[in-house]
Design an enzyme around this catalytic site. Structure first.
Site, PDB file in Angstrom:
ATOM      1  CG  ASP A 264      -3.915  -1.187  -6.904  1.00  0.00           C
ATOM      2  OD1 ASP A 264      -4.128  -0.669  -5.794  1.00  0.00           O
ATOM      3  OD2 ASP A 264      -3.048  -2.073  -7.093  1.00  0.00           O
TER       4      ASP A 264
ATOM      5  CE  LYS B 110      -4.432   1.951  -0.024  1.00  0.00           C
ATOM      6  NZ  LYS B 110      -4.243   0.887  -1.022  1.00  0.00           N
TER       7      LYS B 110
ATOM      8  CD  GLU C 184      -6.109  -2.449  -1.693  1.00  0.00           C
ATOM      9  OE1 GLU C 184      -5.487  -3.211  -0.934  1.00  0.00           O
ATOM     10  OE2 GLU C 184      -5.927  -1.220  -1.716  1.00  0.00           O
TER      11      GLU C 184
ATOM     12  CG  ASP D 297      -2.150  -7.274  -1.159  1.00  0.00           C
ATOM     13  OD1 ASP D 297      -0.952  -7.097  -1.437  1.00  0.00           O
ATOM     14  OD2 ASP D 297      -3.044  -6.465  -1.473  1.00  0.00           O
TER      15      ASP D 297
END
Ligand code: AMP
Length: 619
Positions: free
Chosen positions: A26, A90, A190, A214
């Site tokens: 992850d 990211k 994800e 999330d």
């Protein structure tokens, strides 16, 4: 009893215990994790590093002496030496400076903007690092942690990305893996990984619609997935890339500052109060009161006050959930499971609000920080052949197509198509003797390519010289399971072919996608008019070209008056090329067409006569 397998090809005894280990990663904005399937317990587990922590902060620090530090030690340098410490790499993946310019203040390090269209780079000393390289440092560290723990070399990996990541961001993530010496077998969404971690979708006869909520440190995503016969399909995603636990900490800090008249004048105090706020937030997940001392003052917060403070943040996430359901065309009652992902979902008020909205008790049994990595490990295990393969489906957020005559967009894969997908169409040349064809690939919903986004361009060369319209060029679009597009062009008569893998120059954010969709709706009527007009103008141009060619080759079959009249009609059609009323153009085309139709018949008769000449009729 243990089974011993004999590999007939190698003539060796296969060691059943020596399973190939494929790890799941992850790669998060704030923290990253690595997990694998423990074959003793047959369940996914996160691998901890020396500090016995599973979370590896996604931070890279460049030391003064050239050393590169990753993780917890690098995070500590965020305050001490921010310009040499890179966080949130990211957020930069697959982005150009243009894409991030409106939030470049967020980064405390130096982002290069020499060419606003090209991919961003980060400047440290005299060196430039791409987000791909920065992510590769984090991936290398995770590989290293796994290798130490498992005592073997690791080369294969599954990496997760947000469901809204576009082609270039997925490709960038794959490239980062490659750079870290890893073979990235699959890029997994994800929310799909979260679902796999909960064991949802592993049985072939399972049919479910799930919501994955999330809320991490800095980002919020809601995804609606449909699972059918082991096939995962992302129906819709929504969220806010700048909303998360950090904002909750900020709200507490601001509340204390105003309530207790606290003045913050330096970076250090700012950091101290922020950490205290985070501590308070975490404590209030399991306690009703928090109290501490800050600069000789007592700062306190009750659970009830806290819930009130964060109500606007929660409301914003719920409104995203509403939008996602609407886009997915799913009713609340159709949601079978709600999965909670990300550290911030530990806050009871958040669980409660989400449960209330979906009218369902949320799934929160798994550690919300680990759930995505655990799911990546489950997918890795499937790919290692230890479980039957499960297809992962995604959707294309925008239509993909090519440019055709007159600058029009010809859609080959419509938006919201499920991927992997293959689609194709045949085209031909517009000019006699044309030996090459330029193929320009675009993404977007508008009718004119100038309003869409260019992804790539390539040339199919070596087409044998033929009259216009005779070559048959088949153009194929293929989007693989990782969401990467390959465009192939092949001229079927000669077999010449060419292809390109689309690595777009810069990525699109989810808000860009939204903007492009809104624009297409706004301009739908005007676009339709322009498309129709462009098609008429293109048809008129072709008609003029064909008729002029006809006059040049077959003038002997026409008398002088006919030739002059044809020329006059060509001229009047040519005059209409700039007309904005397509009906007038169409009228003029029809006029020329009607007039020349008898000539075409004359040519046919003549051609038949020619072909008969000199031929014997057999008896
Ligand atoms: P992630 O990006 O998923 O690692 O999420 C980290 C976020 O979760 C940070 O904002 C943390 O402050 C937050 N967090 C961690 N533990 C808790 C907790 N017990 N209660 C509330 N928030 C938490």
């Amino acid at each position: 009893m243990a089974k011993i397998g004999i590999n007939l090809q190698k003539g060796k005894i296969d060691n059943q215990n020596d399973h190939e280990v494929i790890i799941g990663i992850d790669l998060g904005t704030t923290n990253s994790l690595v997990a694998y399937i423990d074959h003793c317990s047959n369940s996914p587990v996160c691998i901890s590093n020396e500090g016995s922590k599973n979370l590896v902060p996604s931070v890279v620090h460049f030391g003064e002496n050239g050393e590169i530090i990753i993780g917890e030690a690098a995070k500590k340098m965020l305050e001490i030496n921010p310009s040499r410490t890179i966080f949130s790499a990211k957020r930069l993946m697959g982005k150009s400076y243009n894409d991030i310019s409106h939030y470049s203040d967020f980064f405390s390090y130096n982002i290069i903007d020499d060419n606003t269209e090209s991919l961003v780079k980060v400047n440290i000393d005299q060196k430039f690092y791409t987000p791909i390289e920065l992510s590769s440092f984090i991936l290398k560290e995770l590989k290293h942690i796994a290798e130490i723990k498992l005592g073997k070399s690791i080369t294969k990996v599954v990496i997760t990305v947000p469901a809204y990541f576009n082609d270039s961001q997925r490709q960038a993530t794959k490239d980062a893996g490659k750079l870290a010496g890893l073979d990235v077998l699959r890029i997994v969404n994800e929310p799909t990984a979260a679902s796999l971690a909960y064991g949802i979708g592993l049985s072939p006869d399972e049919e479910k619609t799930i919501a994955v909520y999330d809320l991490g440190g800095g980002t919020f995503d809601i995804s609606i997935l449909s699972i059918q016969q082991g096939v995962f399909e992302v129906l819709a995603t929504n969220g806010n890339t700048f909303l998360g636990g950090d904002d909750i900490d900020k709200v507490i800090t601001e509340h204390w500052k105003s309530k207790y008249a606290i003045e913050i004048n330096d970076q250090h105090s700012q950091q101290t109060i922020r950490l205290l706020a985070e501590q308070c937030k975490k404590l209030l997940s399991s306690n009703d009161n928090f109290e501490a001392t800050f600069q000789t003052k007592t700062v306190a917060l009750t659970r009830a006050e806290f819930d009130q403070l964060i109500a606007p943040i929660i409301a914003e996430t719920i409104s995203c959930c509403e939008k996602a359901l609407k886009d997915a065309n799913v009713q609340i009652g159709q949601i079978d499971e709600v999965l909670m992902v990300g550290g911030s979902t530990r806050t009871p008020a958040i669980k409660e609000a989400v449960g209330k909205f979906f009218n369902k008790t949320v799934n929160d049994q798994l550690n919300p920080d680990e759930v995505v990595a655990l799911g990546a490990a489950v997918q890795a295990n499937i790919l290692a052949g230890n479980q039957k393969d499960i297809l992962l489906l995604d959707i294309t957020p925008l239509s993909l197509g090519i440019e055709t005559m007159g600058g029009l967009m010809d859609v080959i894969i419509p938006r919201n198509s499920k991927i992997p997908i293959r689609a194709g169409r045949s085209y031909t040349t517009s000019k006699d003797g044309q030996t090459q064809l330029k193929i320009s690939v675009y993404q977007g919903e508008r009718d004119l390519i100038k309003d869409n986004r260019k992804l790539a361009e390539f040339i199919l060369a070596g087409i044998p010289s033929m009259p216009a319209g005779l070559p048959k060029v088949e153009i194929q679009f293929l989007i693989n399971a990782d969401g990467i597009l390959t465009v192939k062009a092949k001229e079927l008569r000669s077999g010449v072919e060419s292809s390109i893998e689309v690595k777009p120059q810069y990525g699109l954010s989810d808000s860009d996608v939204e903007r492009m969709l809104l624009e297409s709706l706004e301009h739908a009527k005007e676009d339709m008019h322009i498309r129709a007009l462009t098609e008429s103008v293109t048809e008129a141009k072709q008609m003029i070209e064909v008729t002029e060619k006809f006059l040049a080759t077959h003038h002997v079959l026409l008398n002088e008056t006919e030739i002059e009249a044809t020329k006059a009609k060509i001229e009047s059609l040519r005059k209409e090329l700039t007309n904005t009323d397509r009906h007038i153009i169409q009228q003029s085309i029809e006029d020329l067409n009607q007039f020349t139709r008898p000539f075409a018949e004359r040519v046919m008769d003549w051609a038949i006569g020619e072909s008969m000449r000199g031929k014997k009729i057999s008896d």
